[in-house]
Design an enzyme around this catalytic site. Structure first.
Site, PDB file in Angstrom:
ATOM      1  N   GLN A 295       0.664  -0.956   0.270  1.00 41.34           N
ATOM      2  CA  GLN A 295       0.329   0.528   0.226  1.00 41.34           C
ATOM      3  C   GLN A 295       0.502   1.053   0.054  1.00 41.34           C
ATOM      4  OE1 GLN A 295      -2.903   2.653  -0.201  1.00 41.34           O
ATOM      5  NE2 GLN A 295      -3.483   0.716   0.579  1.00 41.34           N
ATOM      6  N   TYR A 296       0.853   2.117  -0.964  1.00 40.60           N
ATOM      7  CA  TYR A 296       1.752   3.204  -1.446  1.00 40.60           C
ATOM      8  C   TYR A 296       1.263   4.087   0.065  1.00 40.60           C
ATOM      9  CZ  TYR A 296       3.333   2.247  -5.123  1.00 40.60           C
ATOM     10  OH  TYR A 296       4.752   0.883  -6.882  1.00 40.60           O
ATOM     11  N   ASP A 297       0.496   4.791   0.304  1.00 41.17           N
ATOM     12  CA  ASP A 297      -0.397   5.601   1.487  1.00 41.17           C
ATOM     13  C   ASP A 297      -1.456   5.339   1.192  1.00 41.17           C
ATOM     14  OD1 ASP A 297      -0.613   8.385   2.187  1.00 41.17           O
ATOM     15  OD2 ASP A 297       0.699   8.802   1.640  1.00 41.17           O
TER      16      ASP A 297
END
Length: 495
Positions: A295-297
């Site tokens: 999950q990037y952000d």
């Protein structure tokens, strides 16, 4: 750079409004991945497989050469559980064997990281010492990229020439974002990058031609900005960003709901050496041959995802709209309102990110009531109430105040919706067909913003319908003093 959405002034019967635009956010902390965790304990020695993952021969030659370089550097070993592969997103990492949740997928030693520490230790370290961290890393990257003897030479060969980030869109493509906050933000970012380039060109590049023998153009600077924006991990032991070759192959998935996957440990970095290692643990169980995701952000909006990485999600709560409210300097109570706002951790302007199908930010309504305060309600601004007025603003102040904030927000939403060249229905119809990736992003952003604006308008429309039944400050005060009956009637006593 802060852009006022609309200013509220109690000195006027109407609010001053301007086109809805966003605040320019977080340009100095170019972040992609979540915080890295520091663990000084060495991992126990454990052999899980004697099979070193082999690179697929169908991959581009540059990727195969890069993979061999990683093997030569000792990065790829029997402990490496993923390898590069062509995936729907482009390039990604697939599991070499079944991977358990929270199992280490890869490790990259610090000697291969590209971060401000690497800049400081290089020939350009002294001249870059006073620069923003991302600018210093950008110059380092561009200089290394131009050198045939750079140890990262093979890494640079596999980096993309651009992404679908809106920063790289043509004028025609940006026209599809007309009316959106993302268009305003994108143009502001491009101005920011150009300004930073002009400054660093005059102060660092041109006066130090021996250190920068190869020309560096504005296009080069935009390229490296895009690389850092989309591939850098952030906040490593106080640093603002770091590029990790190989680790940055990993793609994002909305199905991953945790950011706890990136770690920094002290461990074996070779047969007889120890170093800090960057490790990625799989947040999900993965079968052999399946892609490994992170999950990037989890908190970024679709507009931020489009700006940073060049994609958006279909999840409703990724759609957002930023309201920027302001206490007008022409307000006769400007000083009192500003003092109250600052006493409660806010200021002359306040930005509120509103997400689809989510509640309004907790401080938004009190701030609106403060900015709209005036007339017979102005007594609440007196110094005697200074320590308690914010608490009063958590609840409706008066019918006039509540009606005013409802009207101005609804008017602003309608004004914003009228600025789009298409309707929500037209956008949704377009999304049913196969679109170019950038056009799909643009239409998705337009539709998302419109849904959020309708969501905000709906909240305040419902509030307007409740104006006659809400309890306001005066009624609450009379009840507290025992001067109001259960039906709201005022109680009188005769001597």
């Amino acid at each position: 750079m802060e852009v006022t959405l609309f200013a509220l002034s109690s000195s006027s019967s109407t609010f001053l409004s301007s086109p809805l635009k966003p605040k320019l956010k977080n340009l100095s902390s170019l972040t992609k991945r979540p915080t890295l965790h520091l663990n000084n304990k060495a991992l126990p020695f454990r052999v899980t497989s004697l099979s070193v993952p082999q690179c697929d021969t169908s991959l581009p030659p540059a990727v195969q050469t890069f993979w061999q370089w990683l093997r030569d550097e000792g990065v790829v070993s029997a402990k490496t559980l993923a390898k590069p592969a062509l995936v729907p997103e482009g390039m990604g990492l697939v599991a070499h064997r079944d991977i358990a949740r929270n199992e280490v997928v890869l490790e990259v030693p610090k000697r291969l990281w590209i971060n401000p520490d690497a800049v400081s230790a290089s020939e350009i370290g002294n001249v870059c010492s006073g620069l923003k961290p991302w600018v210093s890393v950008a110059l380092f990257l561009l200089r290394e990229k131009s050198r045939d003897d750079s140890k990262w030479r093979l890494y640079f060969d596999i980096l993309p020439e651009s992404t679908n980030s809106t920063v790289f869109w043509s004028e025609e493509e940006l026209d599809e974002l007309q009316g959106t906050q993302l268009l305003s933000t994108t143009m502001a970012v491009k101005e920011y990058v150009q300004s930073e380039f002009q400054k660093v060109e005059q102060e660092i590049i041109l006066p130090n031609k021996k250190l920068f023998p190869s020309p560096i153009t504005l296009d080069d600077f935009f390229w490296v900005f895009g690389i850092l924006r989309s591939r850098a991990f952030s906040r490593l032991r106080g640093q603002s960003l770091v590029l990790i070759p190989f680790a940055d192959f990993i793609n994002h998935s909305s199905s991953v709901t945790t950011e706890e996957h990136a770690w920094e440990i002290k461990g074996a970095a070779g047969l007889f050496s120890w170093d800090y290692l960057f490790t990625i643990r799989s947040p999900l169980s993965v079968k052999a041959g399946e892609q490994v995701y992170i999950q990037y952000d989890i908190n970024k909006s679709n507009a931020e995802l489009a700006l940073d990485y060049g994609f958006i999600e279909s999840k409703a709560n990724r759609n957002a709209f930023t309201l920027t409210l302001q206490i007008s300097e022409s307000d006769p109570f400007y000083g009192d309102k500003l003092d109250i706002a600052e006493s409660n951790g806010m200021g002359e302007t306040a930005d509120f990110d509103i997400f689809l199908d989510c509640s309004l930010p907790a401080q938004m309504i009190p701030y609106l009531r403060l900015v709209a305060l005036g007339g017979t309600d102005a007594f609440l601004l007196e110094s005697i109430f200074r320590n308690s007025v914010w608490g009063f603003l958590d609840l409706p102040v008066s019918r006039a105040n509540e009606e005013l904030i409802c009207r101005v927000v609804r008017d602003a939403c309608k004004s914003a919706l009228s600025a789009y060249p298409t309707t929500l229905e037209e956008d949704e119809k377009l999304l049913e067909s196969k679109l170019d990736p950038r056009l799909e992003i643009a239409v998705g952003i337009r539709a998302g913003e419109k849904k959020v604006l309708q969501h905000i308008d709906g909240i305040f429309k419902e509030r307007e319908l409740e104006l006659d039944i809400l309890e306001y400050y005066q009624e609450r005060r009379l009840k507290d003093l025992g001067l109001s009956g259960e039906l709201g009637d005022i109680i009188f006593w005769e001597k």
